[in-house]
Motif scaffolding. Structure first.
Motif, mmCIF file in Angstrom:
data_model
loop_
_atom_site.group_PDB
_atom_site.id
_atom_site.type_symbol
_atom_site.label_atom_id
_atom_site.label_comp_id
_atom_site.label_asym_id
_atom_site.label_seq_id
_atom_site.Cartn_x
_atom_site.Cartn_y
_atom_site.Cartn_z
ATOM 1 N N ASP A 102 -0.868 -50.059 -22.924
ATOM 2 C CA ASP A 102 -1.198 -50.028 -24.279
ATOM 3 C C ASP A 102 -1.395 -48.540 -24.731
ATOM 4 O O ASP A 102 -1.137 -48.368 -26.038
ATOM 5 C CB ASP A 102 -2.582 -50.831 -24.648
ATOM 6 C CG ASP A 102 -2.274 -52.311 -24.202
ATOM 7 O OD1 ASP A 102 -1.077 -52.760 -24.291
ATOM 8 O OD2 ASP A 102 -3.155 -52.977 -24.229
ATOM 9 N N TRP A 103 -1.808 -47.712 -24.029
ATOM 10 C CA TRP A 103 -1.802 -46.456 -24.526
ATOM 11 C C TRP A 103 -0.543 -45.263 -24.097
ATOM 12 O O TRP A 103 -0.748 -44.295 -23.972
ATOM 13 C CB TRP A 103 -2.881 -45.725 -23.731
ATOM 14 C CG TRP A 103 -4.196 -46.601 -23.663
ATOM 15 C CD1 TRP A 103 -4.969 -47.230 -24.670
ATOM 16 C CD2 TRP A 103 -4.516 -47.509 -22.704
ATOM 17 N NE1 TRP A 103 -5.903 -48.092 -24.396
ATOM 18 C CE2 TRP A 103 -5.580 -48.362 -23.159
ATOM 19 C CE3 TRP A 103 -3.979 -47.536 -21.254
ATOM 20 C CZ2 TRP A 103 -5.933 -49.179 -22.171
ATOM 21 C CZ3 TRP A 103 -4.633 -48.548 -20.377
ATOM 22 C CH2 TRP A 103 -5.464 -49.211 -20.995
ATOM 23 N N GLY A 104 0.544 -45.946 -23.711
ATOM 24 C CA GLY A 104 1.767 -44.963 -23.280
ATOM 25 C C GLY A 104 1.836 -45.246 -21.897
ATOM 26 O O GLY A 104 1.203 -46.079 -21.149
ATOM 27 N N LEU A 105 2.742 -44.131 -21.266
ATOM 28 C CA LEU A 105 2.556 -44.272 -19.897
ATOM 29 C C LEU A 105 1.331 -43.855 -19.345
ATOM 30 O O LEU A 105 0.986 -42.680 -19.639
ATOM 31 C CB LEU A 105 3.966 -43.526 -19.621
ATOM 32 C CG LEU A 105 5.384 -43.985 -19.886
ATOM 33 C CD1 LEU A 105 6.273 -43.100 -19.268
ATOM 34 C CD2 LEU A 105 5.666 -45.391 -18.821
ATOM 35 N N VAL A 106 1.229 -44.259 -18.190
ATOM 36 C CA VAL A 106 0.144 -43.778 -17.242
ATOM 37 C C VAL A 106 0.809 -43.328 -16.064
ATOM 38 O O VAL A 106 1.383 -43.983 -15.282
ATOM 39 C CB VAL A 106 -1.140 -45.016 -16.861
ATOM 40 C CG1 VAL A 106 -1.949 -44.356 -16.063
ATOM 41 C CG2 VAL A 106 -1.629 -45.490 -18.255
ATOM 42 N N GLU A 107 0.642 -42.055 -15.685
ATOM 43 C CA GLU A 107 1.143 -41.571 -14.337
ATOM 44 C C GLU A 107 0.271 -41.285 -13.482
ATOM 45 O O GLU A 107 -1.253 -40.634 -13.841
ATOM 46 C CB GLU A 107 1.700 -40.055 -14.814
ATOM 47 C CG GLU A 107 3.053 -40.347 -15.775
ATOM 48 C CD GLU A 107 3.495 -38.955 -16.012
ATOM 49 O OE1 GLU A 107 3.237 -37.684 -15.600
ATOM 50 O OE2 GLU A 107 4.566 -38.758 -16.855
ATOM 51 N N ILE A 108 0.115 -41.768 -12.151
ATOM 52 C CA ILE A 108 -0.899 -41.939 -11.259
ATOM 53 C C ILE A 108 -0.240 -41.138 -9.962
ATOM 54 O O ILE A 108 0.976 -41.376 -9.459
ATOM 55 C CB ILE A 108 -1.280 -43.102 -11.071
ATOM 56 C CG1 ILE A 108 -1.876 -43.877 -12.152
ATOM 57 C CG2 ILE A 108 -2.412 -43.014 -9.977
ATOM 58 C CD1 ILE A 108 -2.314 -45.187 -12.090
ATOM 59 N N VAL A 109 -0.982 -40.161 -9.420
ATOM 60 C CA VAL A 109 -0.516 -39.535 -7.982
ATOM 61 C C VAL A 109 -1.425 -40.302 -7.179
ATOM 62 O O VAL A 109 -2.451 -40.350 -7.029
ATOM 63 C CB VAL A 109 -0.983 -38.002 -8.118
ATOM 64 C CG1 VAL A 109 -0.406 -37.317 -6.956
ATOM 65 C CG2 VAL A 109 -0.313 -37.244 -9.517
ATOM 66 N N TRP A 110 -0.703 -40.687 -6.274
ATOM 67 C CA TRP A 110 -1.302 -41.708 -5.045
ATOM 68 C C TRP A 110 -1.466 -40.951 -3.876
ATOM 69 O O TRP A 110 -0.114 -40.187 -3.369
ATOM 70 C CB TRP A 110 -0.537 -42.979 -4.904
ATOM 71 C CG TRP A 110 -0.503 -44.037 -5.842
ATOM 72 C CD1 TRP A 110 0.544 -43.775 -7.104
ATOM 73 C CD2 TRP A 110 -1.646 -44.708 -6.415
ATOM 74 N NE1 TRP A 110 0.239 -44.783 -7.949
ATOM 75 C CE2 TRP A 110 -1.136 -45.278 -7.590
ATOM 76 C CE3 TRP A 110 -2.561 -45.279 -5.663
ATOM 77 C CZ2 TRP A 110 -2.050 -46.412 -8.295
ATOM 78 C CZ3 TRP A 110 -3.433 -45.868 -6.467
ATOM 79 C CH2 TRP A 110 -3.187 -46.559 -7.646
ATOM 80 N N ALA A 111 -2.435 -40.964 -3.210
ATOM 81 C CA ALA A 111 -2.516 -40.439 -1.932
ATOM 82 C C ALA A 111 -2.475 -41.850 -0.938
ATOM 83 O O ALA A 111 -3.262 -42.649 -1.261
ATOM 84 C CB ALA A 111 -3.925 -39.663 -1.332
ATOM 85 N N ILE A 112 -1.483 -41.573 0.099
ATOM 86 C CA ILE A 112 -1.438 -42.880 0.971
ATOM 87 C C ILE A 112 -1.569 -42.367 2.219
ATOM 88 O O ILE A 112 -0.814 -41.472 2.752
ATOM 89 C CB ILE A 112 -0.016 -43.516 0.788
ATOM 90 C CG1 ILE A 112 0.223 -43.748 -0.833
ATOM 91 C CG2 ILE A 112 0.298 -44.770 1.499
ATOM 92 C CD1 ILE A 112 1.837 -43.730 -1.100
ATOM 93 N N ASP A 113 -2.347 -43.142 3.293
ATOM 94 C CA ASP A 113 -2.494 -42.796 4.760
ATOM 95 C C ASP A 113 -1.318 -43.425 5.382
ATOM 96 O O ASP A 113 -0.224 -43.940 4.837
ATOM 97 C CB ASP A 113 -3.802 -43.319 5.108
ATOM 98 C CG ASP A 113 -3.653 -44.839 5.278
ATOM 99 O OD1 ASP A 113 -3.050 -45.501 5.441
ATOM 100 O OD2 ASP A 113 -4.875 -45.448 5.540
ATOM 101 N N LYS A 114 -1.233 -42.665 6.779
ATOM 102 C CA LYS A 114 -0.148 -43.210 7.549
ATOM 103 C C LYS A 114 0.088 -44.605 7.989
ATOM 104 O O LYS A 114 1.161 -45.181 8.301
ATOM 105 C CB LYS A 114 -0.407 -42.281 8.845
ATOM 106 C CG LYS A 114 0.054 -40.953 8.639
ATOM 107 C CD LYS A 114 0.014 -39.965 9.994
ATOM 108 C CE LYS A 114 -1.393 -39.927 10.478
ATOM 109 N NZ LYS A 114 -1.629 -39.307 11.752
ATOM 110 N N ASP A 115 -0.862 -45.629 7.438
ATOM 111 C CA ASP A 115 -0.797 -46.823 7.756
ATOM 112 C C ASP A 115 -0.329 -47.901 6.405
ATOM 113 O O ASP A 115 -0.456 -48.958 6.294
ATOM 114 C CB ASP A 115 -1.965 -47.624 8.077
ATOM 115 C CG ASP A 115 -2.661 -47.072 9.710
ATOM 116 O OD1 ASP A 115 -1.558 -47.211 10.551
ATOM 117 O OD2 ASP A 115 -3.709 -46.739 9.913
#
Length: 202
Positions: A102-115
């Motif tokens: 509702d507030w425009g694009l939300v950009e999220i930087v994700w950290a993902i583990d090896k699993d």
């Protein structure tokens, strides 16, 4: 003569539009990869990157896996997955995705583990008035440590919003919790679809 002009105009329009789709570049990327990856993996010594293309085939697969959702056409194009490294050993992965809100694009930087579990996330862009709440550890705990299957279990029957139990734990940021959940699901799904084989070789 008018018919000929119309045919020529339509042909020109089609030709102008085709290269844009073929050479599409996804609009969401890390603004400062070195600093942002170091924020999520402070112990990293270097990083690798693998670029893949999200095409109509991948988009169709996402529609099957998440029927009530879709990738926007502007998400088609080249995307980068970063691998945080400690010497020659991978620590985990970093990928940035955006989700409409509702507030425009939300950009999220994700950290993902090896699993392929969410290990952390930070907002690169978010105009929600609830952003500060969503940066707190209690809110983040809803998503951190979960894989795709576990996150999908948090969806309500509509396949778009989170279950009430999840929203009750969102510290008053229920709408943002829905956005973060959908973005997390697409991030893990696309990471497996696009880079799964490459990551197995690391």
């Amino acid at each position: 003569m008018n018919k000929l002009h119309m045919v020529l105009a339509l042909t020109l329009l089609v030709l102008l539009l085709l290269p844009g789709k073929v050479n599409a570049i996804a609009y969401c990327s890390l603004r400062d990869p070195v600093a942002q990856i170091a924020q999520l993996y402070p112990q990293k010594t270097n990083q690798l990157s693998i670029v893949k293309t999200v095409d109509d085939n991948i988009r169709s697969q996402v529609q099957v896996a998440l029927p009530s959702n879709d990738l926007h056409f502007s998400e088609l194009g080249r995307h980068t997955l970063y691998i945080a490294m400690l010497g020659k050993q991978p620590l985990g992965y970093v990928h940035v995705r955006s989700e409409q809100s509702d507030w425009g694009l939300v950009e999220i930087v994700w950290a993902i583990d090896k699993d392929l579990r969410i290990s952390n996330f930070v907002f690169q862009r978010c105009r929600s008035p609830k952003k500060k709440i969503a940066q707190k550890s209690d809110f983040k705990a809803i998503f951190i440590g979960k894989n795709y299957r576990e996150l999908k279990a948090l969806l309500s029957a509509d396949g778009i919003t989170a279950k009430k139990s999840v929203l009750n734990n969102a510290q008053g940021a229920a709408e943002l919790a829905n956005v973060v959940l959908m973005c997390a699901l697409k991030t893990l799904l696309l990471t497996e679809m696009l880079w799964g084989e490459d990551l197995e070789k690391l």
